[in-house]
Design a protein around this motif. Structure first.
Motif, PDB file in Angstrom:
ATOM      1  N   LEU A 252      22.568  33.977  39.244  1.00  0.00           N
ATOM      2  CA  LEU A 252      22.480  33.629  40.665  1.00  0.00           C
ATOM      3  C   LEU A 252      23.801  33.134  41.237  1.00  0.00           C
ATOM      4  O   LEU A 252      23.966  33.060  42.453  1.00  0.00           O
ATOM      5  N   MET A 253      24.733  32.793  40.358  1.00  0.00           N
ATOM      6  CA  MET A 253      26.008  32.261  40.830  1.00  0.00           C
ATOM      7  C   MET A 253      26.879  33.376  41.401  1.00  0.00           C
ATOM      8  O   MET A 253      26.849  34.519  40.932  1.00  0.00           O
ATOM      9  N   PHE A 254      27.653  33.038  42.437  1.00  0.00           N
ATOM     10  CA  PHE A 254      28.652  33.965  42.972  1.00  0.00           C
ATOM     11  C   PHE A 254      30.011  33.398  42.605  1.00  0.00           C
ATOM     12  O   PHE A 254      30.401  32.341  43.072  1.00  0.00           O
ATOM     13  N   THR A 255      30.729  34.097  41.757  1.00  0.00           N
ATOM     14  CA  THR A 255      31.978  33.588  41.227  1.00  0.00           C
ATOM     15  C   THR A 255      33.159  34.422  41.698  1.00  0.00           C
ATOM     16  O   THR A 255      32.995  35.466  42.350  1.00  0.00           O
ATOM     17  N   PHE A 256      34.338  33.985  41.348  1.00  0.00           N
ATOM     18  CA  PHE A 256      35.551  34.696  41.716  1.00  0.00           C
ATOM     19  C   PHE A 256      35.539  36.116  41.151  1.00  0.00           C
ATOM     20  O   PHE A 256      35.976  37.069  41.809  1.00  0.00           O
ATOM     21  N   GLU A 257      35.024  36.278  39.932  1.00  0.00           N
ATOM     22  CA  GLU A 257      34.978  37.597  39.324  1.00  0.00           C
ATOM     23  C   GLU A 257      34.088  38.562  40.103  1.00  0.00           C
ATOM     24  O   GLU A 257      34.270  39.780  40.059  1.00  0.00           O
ATOM     25  N   ASP A 258      33.085  38.009  40.835  1.00  0.00           N
ATOM     26  CA  ASP A 258      32.199  38.861  41.626  1.00  0.00           C
ATOM     27  C   ASP A 258      32.912  39.518  42.801  1.00  0.00           C
ATOM     28  O   ASP A 258      32.364  40.441  43.418  1.00  0.00           O
ATOM     29  N   LEU A 259      34.112  39.062  43.131  1.00  0.00           N
ATOM     30  CA  LEU A 259      34.869  39.708  44.204  1.00  0.00           C
ATOM     31  C   LEU A 259      35.170  41.159  43.849  1.00  0.00           C
ATOM     32  O   LEU A 259      35.385  41.989  44.732  1.00  0.00           O
ATOM     33  N   GLY A 260      35.188  41.450  42.557  1.00  0.00           N
ATOM     34  CA  GLY A 260      35.421  42.819  42.122  1.00  0.00           C
ATOM     35  C   GLY A 260      34.308  43.759  42.521  1.00  0.00           C
ATOM     36  O   GLY A 260      34.469  44.986  42.454  1.00  0.00           O
ATOM     37  N   LYS A 261      33.146  43.218  42.926  1.00  0.00           N
ATOM     38  CA  LYS A 261      32.015  44.057  43.340  1.00  0.00           C
ATOM     39  C   LYS A 261      32.086  44.434  44.816  1.00  0.00           C
ATOM     40  O   LYS A 261      31.274  45.225  45.288  1.00  0.00           O
ATOM     41  N   LEU A 262      33.042  43.844  45.557  1.00  0.00           N
ATOM     42  CA  LEU A 262      33.182  44.183  46.967  1.00  0.00           C
ATOM     43  C   LEU A 262      33.649  45.625  47.112  1.00  0.00           C
ATOM     44  O   LEU A 262      34.426  46.131  46.293  1.00  0.00           O
ATOM     45  N   GLY A 285      45.599  33.890  37.966  1.00  0.00           N
ATOM     46  CA  GLY A 285      44.650  33.580  36.897  1.00  0.00           C
ATOM     47  C   GLY A 285      43.526  34.581  36.784  1.00  0.00           C
ATOM     48  O   GLY A 285      42.531  34.320  36.104  1.00  0.00           O
ATOM     49  N   ALA A 286      43.645  35.736  37.475  1.00  0.00           N
ATOM     50  CA  ALA A 286      42.580  36.742  37.446  1.00  0.00           C
ATOM     51  C   ALA A 286      42.784  37.710  36.296  1.00  0.00           C
ATOM     52  O   ALA A 286      43.873  37.820  35.727  1.00  0.00           O
ATOM     53  N   THR A 287      41.731  38.435  35.962  1.00  0.00           N
ATOM     54  CA  THR A 287      41.834  39.472  34.944  1.00  0.00           C
ATOM     55  C   THR A 287      42.651  40.635  35.492  1.00  0.00           C
ATOM     56  O   THR A 287      42.791  40.812  36.709  1.00  0.00           O
ATOM     57  N   GLU A 288      43.168  41.454  34.590  1.00  0.00           N
ATOM     58  CA  GLU A 288      43.968  42.612  35.010  1.00  0.00           C
ATOM     59  C   GLU A 288      43.142  43.559  35.874  1.00  0.00           C
ATOM     60  O   GLU A 288      43.628  44.105  36.867  1.00  0.00           O
ATOM     61  N   ALA A 289      41.864  43.729  35.509  1.00  0.00           N
ATOM     62  CA  ALA A 289      40.994  44.636  36.261  1.00  0.00           C
ATOM     63  C   ALA A 289      40.786  44.145  37.683  1.00  0.00           C
ATOM     64  O   ALA A 289      40.812  44.940  38.641  1.00  0.00           O
ATOM     65  N   LEU A 290      40.586  42.839  37.847  1.00  0.00           N
ATOM     66  CA  LEU A 290      40.364  42.300  39.182  1.00  0.00           C
ATOM     67  C   LEU A 290      41.648  42.362  40.014  1.00  0.00           C
ATOM     68  O   LEU A 290      41.604  42.643  41.216  1.00  0.00           O
ATOM     69  N   ARG A 291      42.774  42.123  39.392  1.00  0.00           N
ATOM     70  CA  ARG A 291      44.050  42.252  40.118  1.00  0.00           C
ATOM     71  C   ARG A 291      44.201  43.669  40.660  1.00  0.00           C
ATOM     72  O   ARG A 291      44.605  43.865  41.807  1.00  0.00           O
TER      73      ARG A 291
END
Length: 354
Positions: A252-262, A285-291
């Motif tokens: 249920l949490m919306f986290t920084f990593e969820d920005l990749g779903k936009l 501080g993000a993962t390479e994929a999210l960057r």
């Protein structure tokens, strides 16, 4: 009820209240609430008994929302009692003190009705209150009513809220309600009063029990406010105690990593609303994929400049990264609430608008 008050420039009576040099003006019902709080149960009883039901509701609502009342307020309200009252300290108006005073002179059922209305959704009347009830809760109640009744209710609440309720109702039933609304004529006052009374007794009185938030949703919001280390510590501890609850909270949490779903449009909208320095720190501080998700939605020149900014930062404190990422998550939620982007926090295909 005439209460001492200062006169505002436009001529209407107001009362200015000082709280550590902050000023606010109180309306008539609030001034009455202060006076009755100061009089207490014994001396205020005769005043309460002279009020009609509408006045009791208005003053009770004002009293429940009053909050701290400073000695300066008492002095402005009735100068002749200021010495005795201010020596006893300040007063506090809240739900408990309001209910206690009402119980001293009103029947229990009437007190319960008044307090239920105070604790319910905000609004001066039934229709304003219904406009502040969650659309899924209201739709769940109305789907069991006659279409004509539902048409009447939806015609009285805010159009935007009525639209959201209609969208949730079963399609065939909703269409019937729309047709009834199109053919609706003036409604007799007696019928309107009866519908209001039914809503008050059958729906509003039980609203506090039907609209409670799921505990896991509440905890997900709380966990979202944690920094990364605190979040990890609590999640790990909870997994040891109750893995099922921990997994549900994480879903249920919306986290920084969820920005990749936009989608691409959402990323670009977010980029336009986030300060460049915060973006650089957050992506540090993000993962390479999210960057890559962000870089791919920027022009070649803009992405090159951002990469240079990130390299120029050098080592960055985890606390600063958490703060910047938290800012981006909050901006995303604000944009979603305005309908400017869509966000998804589930692993499936269902999209949720925050």
């Amino acid at each position: 009820m005439a209460l001492p008050a200062k006169t505002a420039p436009h001529g209407s009576p107001t009362l200015q209240v000082s709280h550590t040099e902050n000023y606010r003006e109180l309306a008539g019902a609030e001034r009455a609430a202060v006076l009755l709080l100061a009089l207490g149960e014994e001396h205020g009883r005769k005043v309460w008994e002279q009020l009609d039901e509408l006045e009791v509701r208005q003053v009770s609502l004002a009293m429940a929302r009053l909050g701290p009342v400073s000695p300066e307020m008492l002095e402005n309200l009735f100068v002749d009692f200021v010495t005795r009252l201010s020596s006893k300290g300040s007063l506090t108006g809240n739900h408990d003190s309001t209910e206690r005073i009402l119980s001293s002179f009103l029947p229990p059922e009437r007190v319960s009705a008044i307090m239920e209305e105070i604790r319910g959704p905000a609004g001066r009347n039934m229709w304003e209150k219904l406009s502040n009830v969650q659309e899924n809760v209201l739709a769940n109640y109305l789907k069991n009513e006659y279409p004509q009744t539902v048409a009447l209710v939806l015609s009285k609440i805010r159009p935007d809220h009525a639209g959201r309720v209609l969208a949730i109702l079963p399609e065939e039933f909703a269409l019937e309600v729309v047709n009834r609304m199109l053919r609706m004529e003036a409604v007799q006052k007696e019928i309107l009063d009866k519908v209001e009374q039914t809503l008050r007794v059958e729906f509003m009185s039980n609203l506090s029990h039907t609209s409670r938030r799921d505990a896991h949703e509440l905890m997900a919001d709380i966990f979202n406010s944690f920094d990364r280390q605190t979040e990890a510590r609590f999640i790990t501890a909870l997994e040891e105690e109750n893995r099922e609850s921990a997994e549900k909270i994480k879903s249920l949490m919306f986290t920084f990593e969820d920005l990749g779903k936009l989608d691409a449009g959402g990323i670009q909208t977010l980029l336009r609303n986030v300060e460049k320095d915060k973006l650089a720190i957050a992506l540090k501080g993000a993962t390479e994929a999210l960057r890559d998700v962000f870089f791919q939605n920027m022009s070649s020149r803009a992405s090159a400049m951002l990469k240079e900014d990130m390299e120029a930062l050098g080592p960055v404190r985890l606390r600063d990264v958490d703060e910047a990422q938290g800012i981006m998550v909050n901006v995303t939620k604000d944009l979603a609430a305005k309908g400017e982007i869509m966000v998804s926090k589930s692993k499936g295909e269902d999209e949720l608008v925050y």
